[in-house]
Scaffold this active site. Structure first.
Site, short mmCIF file in Angstrom:
data_model
loop_
_atom_site.label_atom_id
_atom_site.label_comp_id
_atom_site.label_asym_id
_atom_site.label_seq_id
_atom_site.Cartn_x
_atom_site.Cartn_y
_atom_site.Cartn_z
N ASP A 67 0.84 -1.20 0.00
CA ASP A 67 0.00 0.00 0.00
C ASP A 67 0.87 1.25 0.00
OD1 ASP A 67 0.95 -0.29 2.61
OD2 ASP A 67 -1.01 -0.60 3.50
N ASN A 104 -7.42 -2.52 13.92
CA ASN A 104 -8.83 -2.80 13.63
C ASN A 104 -8.98 -4.01 12.70
OD1 ASN A 104 -7.91 -1.78 11.24
ND2 ASN A 104 -9.33 -0.05 11.13
N HIS A 152 -7.27 -4.46 9.85
CA HIS A 152 -7.01 -4.20 8.44
C HIS A 152 -5.77 -4.95 7.96
CE1 HIS A 152 -4.53 -0.33 9.39
NE2 HIS A 152 -3.67 -1.26 9.00
N GLU A 164 -9.54 -1.54 4.96
CA GLU A 164 -10.14 -1.28 6.26
C GLU A 164 -11.42 -2.12 6.44
OE1 GLU A 164 -8.53 0.32 8.36
OE2 GLU A 164 -7.57 2.13 7.57
C1 GLP Z 1 -0.53 0.35 8.55
C2 GLP Z 1 -0.29 -0.07 7.08
C3 GLP Z 1 -0.21 -1.54 6.96
C4 GLP Z 1 0.59 -2.06 8.12
C5 GLP Z 1 -0.27 -1.98 9.34
C6 GLP Z 1 0.42 -2.37 10.64
O1 GLP Z 1 -1.54 1.29 8.65
N1 GLP Z 1 -1.27 0.40 6.15
O2 GLP Z 1 0.33 -1.91 5.71
O3 GLP Z 1 0.94 -3.39 7.88
O4 GLP Z 1 -0.89 -0.71 9.43
O5 GLP Z 1 1.33 -1.40 11.02
P1 GLP Z 1 2.29 -1.55 12.29
O6 GLP Z 1 3.22 -2.70 11.97
O7 GLP Z 1 3.01 -0.25 12.40
O8 GLP Z 1 1.44 -1.88 13.45
#
Ligand code: GLP
Length: 225
Positions: A62, A121, A123, A128
């Protein structure tokens, strides 16, 4: 989806990822705090035994909308700096492109190993809660809770982009193998929910229960609830 708790989470994931990269294939890389230590260790392993870039195609999960490619907070810059540059994969990297990504992935033979973080959440990527299981790479609105969760990486909440481009749930389900990675106590609640919830678009990661080769890897802190 199989679940495995790894007491040495960072080392185990980095080692296995390095082994897969040595074999080669098409990889789709996430960003995020979960990945920081994994990529750091992967880079060390690669210094000892370098991967062969010609065997690898690198895709990304993403990307924020509206940040210039040079902004260190954009995922393109993150991946180049922390993993693709050090591994010599910049020329094997296909940055996010809303219009062409699905065709490009197919043209290269599909994703062999899809790596994913897990949002608080539920995702995956920026898919989402409520994202269609039929979704493909597209522009998406970022949930307010996710913007708040990612705000520490920006100067203020107002600076966190409101939109992104993300590969879709169907894109993820097409991958031959998927790893969802969760570490730290902050992920314990969503991991517990994911384990007990039936497959639903309200919890995007739950779709992986239908994937023939999906793994949820976590450290001990994420497994305790
Ligand atoms: C973010 C990104 C994801 C990521 C996830 C977890 O918002 N869009 O691609 O894998 O949330 O992030 P983190 O590892 O910082 O918890």
């Amino acid at each position: 989806m199989r679940i495995q708790v790894l007491p040495d989470f960072v080392e185990a994931i980095a080692l296995e990822l390095h082994r897969r990269l040595m074999v080669g294939g098409n990889f789709c890389f996430p960003t995020g705090r979960t990945m920081d230590p994994v990529y750091a260790r992967l880079v060390e392993l690669n210094q000892q035994t370098p991967v062969d870039p010609s065997r690898i195609n690198a895709f990304m999960v993403d990307e924020y909308e509206g940040l210039p490619a040079t902004d260190p907070r954009c995922y393109n810059a993150y991946l180049r700096e922390r993993v693709l540059g050090p591994l010599g994969l910049v020329e094997r990297f296909y940055p996010m492109n809303e219009a062409t990504y699905e065709a490009l992935i197919q043209e290269k033979g599909g994703i062999d190993l899809q790596l994913l973080g897990l949002g608080l959440n539920g995702h995956i990527g920026f898919n989402e809660p409520g994202s269609s299981f039929a979704s493909r790479t597209r522009r998406v609105a970022i949930a307010e809770a996710t913007r708040v969760s990612n705000a520490p990486l920006f100067a203020s909440l107002a600076e966190v982009p409101t939109h992104a481009v993300s590969i879709g749930i169907a894109t993820i389900m097409d991958a031959k193998e998927v790893w969802v990675l969760a570490s730290g106590a902050s992920k314990a609640a969503i991991v517990a929910k994911l384990r007990e919830t039936a497959v639903t678009e309200e919890l995007p990661a739950s779709v992986l229960k239908r994937h023939p080769k999906a793994m949820l890897y976590m450290d001990r802190a994420a497994s305790l609830n």
